[in-house]
Design a protein around this motif. Structure first.
Motif, PDB file in Angstrom:
ATOM      1  N   TYR A 365      81.056 -10.489 -63.495  1.00  0.00           N
ATOM      2  CA  TYR A 365      80.800 -11.682 -64.297  1.00  0.00           C
ATOM      3  C   TYR A 365      82.045 -12.106 -65.092  1.00  0.00           C
ATOM      4  N   SER A 366      82.859 -11.136 -65.509  1.00  0.00           N
ATOM      5  CA  SER A 366      84.037 -11.468 -66.334  1.00  0.00           C
ATOM      6  C   SER A 366      85.037 -12.336 -65.561  1.00  0.00           C
ATOM      7  N   LEU A 367      84.912 -12.343 -64.240  1.00  0.00           N
ATOM      8  CA  LEU A 367      85.851 -13.162 -63.446  1.00  0.00           C
ATOM      9  C   LEU A 367      85.300 -14.551 -63.154  1.00  0.00           C
ATOM     10  N   LEU A 368      84.022 -14.764 -63.479  1.00  0.00           N
ATOM     11  CA  LEU A 368      83.392 -16.045 -63.149  1.00  0.00           C
ATOM     12  C   LEU A 368      83.426 -16.977 -64.367  1.00  0.00           C
ATOM     13  N   GLY A 385      77.435 -26.215 -76.139  1.00  0.00           N
ATOM     14  CA  GLY A 385      76.643 -25.181 -75.470  1.00  0.00           C
ATOM     15  C   GLY A 385      76.209 -25.572 -74.069  1.00  0.00           C
ATOM     16  N   ASP A 386      76.474 -26.802 -73.699  1.00  0.00           N
ATOM     17  CA  ASP A 386      76.098 -27.298 -72.375  1.00  0.00           C
ATOM     18  C   ASP A 386      77.214 -26.936 -71.399  1.00  0.00           C
ATOM     19  N   LEU A 387      77.197 -25.731 -70.894  1.00  0.00           N
ATOM     20  CA  LEU A 387      78.300 -25.316 -70.021  1.00  0.00           C
ATOM     21  C   LEU A 387      78.116 -25.910 -68.629  1.00  0.00           C
ATOM     22  N   PRO A 388      79.217 -26.188 -67.946  1.00  0.00           N
ATOM     23  CA  PRO A 388      79.068 -26.708 -66.577  1.00  0.00           C
ATOM     24  C   PRO A 388      78.336 -25.702 -65.702  1.00  0.00           C
ATOM     25  N   SER A 389      77.591 -26.201 -64.712  1.00  0.00           N
ATOM     26  CA  SER A 389      76.784 -25.279 -63.913  1.00  0.00           C
ATOM     27  C   SER A 389      77.649 -24.459 -62.951  1.00  0.00           C
ATOM     28  N   ALA A 390      78.766 -25.010 -62.525  1.00  0.00           N
ATOM     29  CA  ALA A 390      79.606 -24.272 -61.569  1.00  0.00           C
ATOM     30  C   ALA A 390      80.523 -23.283 -62.298  1.00  0.00           C
ATOM     31  N   ARG A 391      80.773 -22.160 -61.614  1.00  0.00           N
ATOM     32  CA  ARG A 391      81.727 -21.191 -62.151  1.00  0.00           C
ATOM     33  C   ARG A 391      82.747 -20.901 -61.073  1.00  0.00           C
ATOM     34  N   VAL A 392      83.972 -20.680 -61.529  1.00  0.00           N
ATOM     35  CA  VAL A 392      85.022 -20.396 -60.554  1.00  0.00           C
ATOM     36  C   VAL A 392      85.362 -18.902 -60.609  1.00  0.00           C
ATOM     37  N   LEU A 393      85.488 -18.329 -59.448  1.00  0.00           N
ATOM     38  CA  LEU A 393      85.958 -16.950 -59.376  1.00  0.00           C
ATOM     39  C   LEU A 393      87.464 -17.021 -59.567  1.00  0.00           C
ATOM     40  N   TYR A 394      87.902 -16.549 -60.725  1.00  0.00           N
ATOM     41  CA  TYR A 394      89.305 -16.721 -61.093  1.00  0.00           C
ATOM     42  C   TYR A 394      90.041 -15.390 -60.906  1.00  0.00           C
ATOM     43  N   PRO A 395      90.759 -15.224 -59.806  1.00  0.00           N
ATOM     44  CA  PRO A 395      91.302 -13.908 -59.476  1.00  0.00           C
ATOM     45  C   PRO A 395      92.702 -13.663 -60.060  1.00  0.00           C
ATOM     46  N   HIS A 396      92.918 -14.189 -61.250  1.00  0.00           N
ATOM     47  CA  HIS A 396      94.224 -13.996 -61.900  1.00  0.00           C
ATOM     48  C   HIS A 396      93.984 -13.480 -63.302  1.00  0.00           C
ATOM     49  N   GLU A 397      94.973 -12.752 -63.803  1.00  0.00           N
ATOM     50  CA  GLU A 397      94.874 -12.319 -65.199  1.00  0.00           C
ATOM     51  C   GLU A 397      96.274 -12.310 -65.799  1.00  0.00           C
ATOM     52  N   MET A 398      96.319 -12.238 -67.124  1.00  0.00           N
ATOM     53  CA  MET A 398      97.614 -12.177 -67.778  1.00  0.00           C
ATOM     54  C   MET A 398      97.955 -10.705 -67.977  1.00  0.00           C
ATOM     55  N   ARG A 399      99.143 -10.311 -67.515  1.00  0.00           N
ATOM     56  CA  ARG A 399      99.620  -8.945 -67.756  1.00  0.00           C
ATOM     57  C   ARG A 399     101.040  -9.034 -68.298  1.00  0.00           C
ATOM     58  N   ASP A 400     101.272  -8.421 -69.442  1.00  0.00           N
ATOM     59  CA  ASP A 400     102.586  -8.476 -70.100  1.00  0.00           C
ATOM     60  C   ASP A 400     103.077  -9.922 -70.211  1.00  0.00           C
ATOM     61  N   ASP A 407      93.935  -6.813 -59.670  1.00  0.00           N
ATOM     62  CA  ASP A 407      93.975  -5.693 -58.731  1.00  0.00           C
ATOM     63  C   ASP A 407      92.544  -5.516 -58.208  1.00  0.00           C
ATOM     64  N   LEU A 408      92.329  -5.796 -56.936  1.00  0.00           N
ATOM     65  CA  LEU A 408      90.960  -5.786 -56.400  1.00  0.00           C
ATOM     66  C   LEU A 408      90.287  -4.423 -56.549  1.00  0.00           C
ATOM     67  N   ALA A 409      91.094  -3.352 -56.583  1.00  0.00           N
ATOM     68  CA  ALA A 409      90.511  -2.013 -56.706  1.00  0.00           C
ATOM     69  C   ALA A 409      89.710  -1.880 -57.999  1.00  0.00           C
ATOM     70  N   CYS A 410      90.086  -2.658 -59.009  1.00  0.00           N
ATOM     71  CA  CYS A 410      89.374  -2.568 -60.296  1.00  0.00           C
ATOM     72  C   CYS A 410      88.127  -3.450 -60.318  1.00  0.00           C
ATOM     73  N   PHE A 411      87.932  -4.286 -59.300  1.00  0.00           N
ATOM     74  CA  PHE A 411      86.798  -5.209 -59.285  1.00  0.00           C
ATOM     75  C   PHE A 411      86.080  -5.105 -57.935  1.00  0.00           C
ATOM     76  N   PRO A 412      85.273  -4.067 -57.750  1.00  0.00           N
ATOM     77  CA  PRO A 412      84.674  -3.853 -56.425  1.00  0.00           C
ATOM     78  C   PRO A 412      83.781  -5.005 -55.971  1.00  0.00           C
TER      79      PRO A 412
END
Ligand SMILES: C[S@@+](CC[C@H](N)C(=O)[O-])C[C@H]1O[C@@H](n2cnc3c(N)ncnc32)[C@H](O)[C@@H]1O
Length: 591
Positions: A365-368, A385-400, A407-412
């Motif tokens: 869920y944290s990626l959606l 509070g009216d959030l859009p119904s669609a969610r995007v799978l966002y496969p990026h994160e901020m590191r340093d 890293d897909l291994a951390c998100f089975p």
């Protein structure tokens, strides 16, 4: 032919036939600029004649003028269309008609004359510099449809530069068929008038023609093609020769007026839109086809400045100058304006039904993240509070401090899900070629920017639909978003929001960029919005505007408006005008 087959044929061959009234209009514009006596013989060419609509229109308009001594030549690649043209024109143009089947682009040029399919003379079919008139609605086929190799070949053969379109090749080839002093009347897309990429067409026309008239038919829907049409009428001259004609290039711009606008009270006219066009006078006209604003003036096409051809009247130019002269800068100085994310595989990354997936194959869920798109746009603000119904799978994160792929291994869950769409995602070869992981989004954007308040707007809409978003949602690729640059006071986001939604700015947009799309829609992109002017933020009207917009946004966030929206919007309008020193309600703000 099925409708789909018909549309795809139209796309590849550019076959949108000209409606008779538009054909007649073009014919009459040509005739009124012609320097050939009525009794003299006239040779007329349509290099892509289709079913003969333009030749028929010309024949009829010429006959009405008492010109009976005309020879007509039509060239067409499609034999069926040519047969239709023969049936249509045979009776009227008769012995003076030659219809040639073939590729005009191959046939035009020195010594390329050929015999007519139905036995007319070789001489009549000579396509070299022998015509007094070229009347044309050439095929409009973009590079993407032509294919890169064909586009390159045409560019070389006809010395074209930039983004090649088939109509440009026709323009060059048809020019070689026209004698010096002959008149070309051509229907083309109006895009070249106002785009940077249209510079080569503008340059070509200015170098080879004394342009008599440039008529932008805008969104009038007088023509069913997917492009907005313009009619160009010019007298051929030697390349780069200085302007021969004493009279300047006249322009006319015709755009539809929204029925809700104050201008729609215009009295009804007798006759139709073409009668209005023939009169060529400024004003707002209500005719059976709709309500239109006509603007006329002169255009400086003689010097090749590379600038866009802005079809604005002196009055409109003055208005734009006044707004600019009272501005403290433009939106781009205060805010960063970016397009939303582009996944290039939306059905994989963006969904409203994540919940329906089996838990094991559902991304964490944290990626959606909620994803704002075109359909979620609400002028000013969405309900809190009216959030859009669609969610995007966002496969990026901020590191340093740097954006990287997760890293897909951390998100089975995400790993399972993405792997189940692996073939589709790997198909996006450009992602791997640019050194990225196969499951990345193509244009991911900056996640830290989304967290704070931002102004979001759809990239294409008929009216401005800018809204403030504080939900932290991601913005989808069919919208743009704007955040203040570091050090700019938060309040100014309300100032930009109020101005962006005002009719004043819509008018500025239309006059300064002249780039309306089909069906009255406008394009809202960084290139334009970044150039919107803003006034001195410390002056009274600007401060009041900030306070009013803030109140309106908060009220929209709370739910259904307490004060009627139109009431507050009128106030915002008045303040926007005051900001730029314009008389309130001077009637100047009609689109
Ligand atoms: C936009 S339609 C215009 C037809 C007609 N002049 C009219 O106004 O109704 C363009 C026509 O160009 C024809 N065409 C496309 N490529 C051509 C080519 N290379 N040579 C000749 N005709 C071509 C298409 O088949 C189509 O009939």
């Amino acid at each position: 032919m099925t409708r789909t087959a018909n549309i795809s044929r139209q796309k590849t061959t550019g076959a949108h036939y000209t409606p008779p009234l538009l054909g007649r209009f073009v014919a009459r514009r040509i005739l009124s600029n012609l320097d050939v006596g009525r009794a003299e013989k006239l040779r007329v060419l349509d290099p892509a004649c289709g079913a003969g609509a333009l030749l028929e229109a010309f024949e009829s308009a010429a006959r009405d003028e008492g010109r009976v001594s005309c020879e007509y030549v039509g060239v067409e690649a499609d034999l069926n269309a040519l047969e239709e043209a023969r049936l249509r024109l045979g009776g009227t143009a008769g012995d003076h008609l030659a219809l040639l089947q073939g590729d005009f682009l191959e046939m035009a040029g020195p010594n390329q004359g050929m015999a007519d399919l139905w036995g007319s003379t070789q001489q009549m079919a000579d396509l070299t510099e022998s015509f007094d008139v070229v009347i044309a609605n050439p095929p409009y086929v973009r590079t993407q449809v032509l294919g890169a190799a064909e586009a390159r070949r045409l560019a070389e053969r006809f010395n074209l530069s930039g983004r090649v379109d088939l109509y440009q090749a026709f323009l060059v080839a048809a020019t070689t068929s026209l004698r010096l002093g002959g008149i070309m009347g051509i229907i083309v897309s109006n895009r070249f008038l106002s785009t940077v990429t249209g510079a080569s067409v503008r340059r070509y026309l200015a170098n080879h023609y004394d342009l008599c008239e440039v008529i932008d038919l805008g969104d009038t829907k007088l023509f069913e093609a997917a492009v907005l049409p313009a009619v160009i009428v010019g007298r051929r001259k030697k390349p780069a020769q200085v302007r021969v004609s004493q009279s300047p290039t006249r322009f006319m711009r015709v755009y539809s007026v929204p029925a809700a606008s104050v201008e729609s009270d215009a009295p009804a006219q007798s006759g139709g839109i073409y009668d209005v066009l023939e009169q060529g006078r400024n004003g707002v006209y209500r005719v059976p086809e709709g309500i239109y604003r006509v603007s006329t003036g002169t255009l400086d096409t003689a010097r090749d400045t590379g600038r866009v051809w802005s079809l604005t009247t002196p009055h409109e130019t003055q208005w734009v100058q006044q707004v600019r002269s009272r501005s403290a800068g433009c939106f781009g100085d205060l805010a960063q304006i970016r397009v939303g994310i582009k996944t290039t595989a939306d059905s994989v990354f963006i969904r409203s039904d994540w919940e329906s997936l089996p838990e094991a194959a559902r991304p964490e869920y944290s990626l959606l993240l909620p994803s704002l798109s075109h359909e979620d746009a609400r002028r000013w603000a969405r309900k809190e509070g009216d959030l859009p119904s669609a969610r995007v799978l966002y496969p990026h994160e901020m590191r340093d401090g740097r954006r990287t792929a997760i890293d897909l291994a951390c998100f089975p869950g995400a790993k399972d899900y993405l792997e189940s769409h692996q073939a589709r995602l790997r198909d996006r070869r450009y992602v791997a070629e640019s050194g990225r992981k196969w499951y990345e989004i193509w244009v991911p954007q900056d996640p830290s920017g989304w967290a704070g308040p931002k102004v979001v707007f759809p990239d294409i809409s008929p009216e401005p639909c800018f809204f403030l978003d504080r939900s932290g949602s991601i913005v989808n690729g069919n919208c743009y978003w704007m955040t203040l640059r570091p050090g700019v006071s938060d309040e100014l986001l309300y100032l930009l929001l109020g101005l962006a939604n005002s009719r004043l700015m819509t008018r500025f947009h239309d006059l300064a960029f002249g780039n309306k799309l089909y069906a009255g829609r406008r394009r809202y992109i960084t290139q334009y919005v970044g150039k919107y002017p803003y006034p001195d933020p410390s002056a009274r009207p600007a401060r009041e505007l900030v306070a009013t917009v803030k109140e309106l946004v908060e009220s929209c966030e709370r739910g259904p408006a307490e004060t009627p929206l139109s009431h507050v919007e009128s106030r915002i309008e008045r303040l926007s005008q005051e900001c730029f020193g314009l008389e309130p309600d001077s009637g100047e703000l009609t689109p």
